[in-house]
Scaffold this active site. Sequence first.
Site, mmCIF file in Angstrom:
data_model
loop_
_atom_site.group_PDB
_atom_site.id
_atom_site.type_symbol
_atom_site.label_atom_id
_atom_site.label_comp_id
_atom_site.label_asym_id
_atom_site.label_seq_id
_atom_site.Cartn_x
_atom_site.Cartn_y
_atom_site.Cartn_z
ATOM 1 N N GLY A 143 -55.232 -3.932 80.904
ATOM 2 C CA GLY A 143 -54.101 -3.022 80.746
ATOM 3 C C GLY A 143 -52.885 -3.773 80.252
ATOM 4 N N GLN A 182 -44.119 -5.318 78.611
ATOM 5 C CA GLN A 182 -44.755 -6.644 78.565
ATOM 6 C C GLN A 182 -44.721 -7.251 77.157
ATOM 7 O OE1 GLN A 182 -48.395 -5.236 80.876
ATOM 8 N NE2 GLN A 182 -48.223 -7.386 81.501
ATOM 9 N N CYS A 196 -52.107 -10.166 86.317
ATOM 10 C CA CYS A 196 -51.254 -9.530 85.323
ATOM 11 C C CYS A 196 -51.079 -10.493 84.164
ATOM 12 C CB CYS A 196 -49.901 -9.218 85.960
ATOM 13 S SG CYS A 196 -48.719 -8.481 84.829
ATOM 14 N N LEU A 197 -51.144 -9.979 82.957
ATOM 15 C CA LEU A 197 -50.985 -10.843 81.779
ATOM 16 C C LEU A 197 -49.592 -11.483 81.734
ATOM 17 C CD1 LEU A 197 -52.792 -8.673 79.085
ATOM 18 C CD2 LEU A 197 -53.680 -10.697 80.252
ATOM 19 N N HIS A 245 -50.955 -0.158 88.525
ATOM 20 C CA HIS A 245 -50.338 -1.425 88.115
ATOM 21 C C HIS A 245 -49.500 -1.239 86.844
ATOM 22 C CE1 HIS A 245 -50.622 -5.949 87.385
ATOM 23 N NE2 HIS A 245 -50.195 -5.488 86.232
ATOM 24 N N GLU A 246 -50.094 -0.601 85.844
ATOM 25 C CA GLU A 246 -49.388 -0.463 84.560
ATOM 26 C C GLU A 246 -48.173 0.453 84.674
ATOM 27 O OE1 GLU A 246 -50.007 -2.610 82.435
ATOM 28 O OE2 GLU A 246 -51.931 -3.195 83.313
ATOM 29 N N HIS A 258 -45.029 -1.186 85.852
ATOM 30 C CA HIS A 258 -44.292 -1.968 84.852
ATOM 31 C C HIS A 258 -43.187 -1.122 84.207
ATOM 32 C CE1 HIS A 258 -46.277 -5.837 84.388
ATOM 33 N NE2 HIS A 258 -47.471 -5.278 84.373
HETATM 34 ZN ZN ZN Z 1 -49.230 -6.288 84.647
#
Ligand code: ZN
Length: 157
Positions: free
Chosen positions: A46, A51, A88-89, A130-131, A134
């Site tokens: 995701g 991000q 998380c990226l 999670h997304e 953000h």
């Molecule tokens: Zn994330």
Amino acid sequence: MAIRTIREIGDEVLTKTCKEVTKMTLRTKVLIEDMLETMYQANGVGLAAPQVGILKRIVVIDVGDGPIVMVNPEILETDGEQTGEEGCLSVPGKSGVVTRPNYVKARALDEEMEEFEIEGEELLARAICHELEHLDGHLYVEKVEGELHDVDDREEE
Ligand code: ZN
């Protein structure tokens, strides 16, 4: 299409509230394509627009069943609980244990600004929660139970 730079924890852009998308433009379509390409290249499941430094309410998800694009997403219902590793990226090389709902029902617009609903369990439910966080400037590290730890060979989200 292009790979965009993934912003990392400590970058202020990750703490901001994103704006709703009011109309689909070519620029936003390109952003969505780039987000998908960036997520796949980073082996993520995701990615949210902040991000890559864009404060728009857009997330892309693929938990292995194909790409899901969610514009202006909202969670409608949640149920149950799951506790597991999350990453998380924007927090590279780390993971931590987070408890999330095991089921999520959400509503969003697609790339054509058509409304749809989606239901997910397990990893998909986790990814949606999670997304979406953000988009309101939150990272999973705020919810980690215990300590963040280094990822060995685990998959990152
Ligand atoms: Zn994330």
